[in-house]
Enzyme design. Structure first.
Site, PDB file in Angstrom:
ATOM      1  N   CYS A 148       0.874  -1.166   0.000  1.00  0.00           N
ATOM      2  CA  CYS A 148       0.000   0.000   0.000  1.00  0.00           C
ATOM      3  C   CYS A 148       0.917   1.223   0.000  1.00  0.00           C
ATOM      4  CB  CYS A 148      -0.995   0.003   1.160  1.00  0.00           C
ATOM      5  SG  CYS A 148      -0.312  -0.041   2.794  1.00  0.00           S
TER       6      CYS A 148
ATOM      7  N   CYS B 230      -6.631   0.723  -3.342  1.00  0.00           N
ATOM      8  CA  CYS B 230      -6.159   2.063  -3.686  1.00  0.00           C
ATOM      9  C   CYS B 230      -7.301   3.047  -3.507  1.00  0.00           C
ATOM     10  CB  CYS B 230      -5.666   2.075  -5.125  1.00  0.00           C
ATOM     11  SG  CYS B 230      -4.417   0.816  -5.443  1.00  0.00           S
TER      12      CYS B 230
ATOM     13  N   CYS C 119      -3.165   3.687  -6.996  1.00  0.00           N
ATOM     14  CA  CYS C 119      -2.296   2.577  -6.623  1.00  0.00           C
ATOM     15  C   CYS C 119      -0.842   2.993  -6.788  1.00  0.00           C
ATOM     16  CB  CYS C 119      -2.558   1.360  -7.502  1.00  0.00           C
ATOM     17  SG  CYS C 119      -3.972   0.394  -6.998  1.00  0.00           S
TER      18      CYS C 119
END
Length: 129
Positions: free
Chosen positions: A11, A86, A90
């Site tokens: 992430c 996301c 992303c």
């Protein structure tokens, strides 16, 4: 010889969802996968609500286990790359993601929201078995 595949949970900040996935991956699938987490930016520490709740639910102390926020280029090249979800964009990791788990970031939310996200990550990890 290590025949395990490397899996990276990614992430943006590598401070919450991806850290939880790394910890649960090490707990449940470390016999088949070397589990890592990373991001495209770093935070000074792992989300403290995630650390606390993971300790309460699983007895896993992510900080004591040496987990910390790290960049994607500081982990081994993964065989499998999973995006946590996301919310805005992303992160670019130099290759396509193999899967996107579409999880909302629970940062700043109630413990119930954190627990829901953690349990969803646990389900996804167990699907990898």
């Amino acid at each position: 010889m290590n025949n395990k595949k490397a899996i990276a949970f990614v992430c943006v900040h590598n401070s919450c969802r991806s850290q939880i996935a790394e910890a649960l991956g090490k707990l449940y699938i470390s016999d088949k996968y070397d589990c890592y987490s990373a991001g495209t930016e770093v935070k000074p520490q792992i989300n403290q609500d995630a650390v606390r709740i993971m300790k309460e639910l699983y007895g896993v102390d992510m900080e004591a286990n040496g987990q910390h926020s790290k960049l994607i280029d500081s982990i081994p090249n993964p065989d499998i790359a999973v995006s946590m979800g996301c919310n805005v964009a992303c992160p670019f990791i130099g290759r396509p993601f193999d899967d996107d788990w579409g999880l909302n970031d629970p940062t700043g939310c109630s413990d119930d929201v954190f627990i829901d996200v953690i349990k969803r990550i646990e389900e996804k990890i167990k699907e990898l078995i």
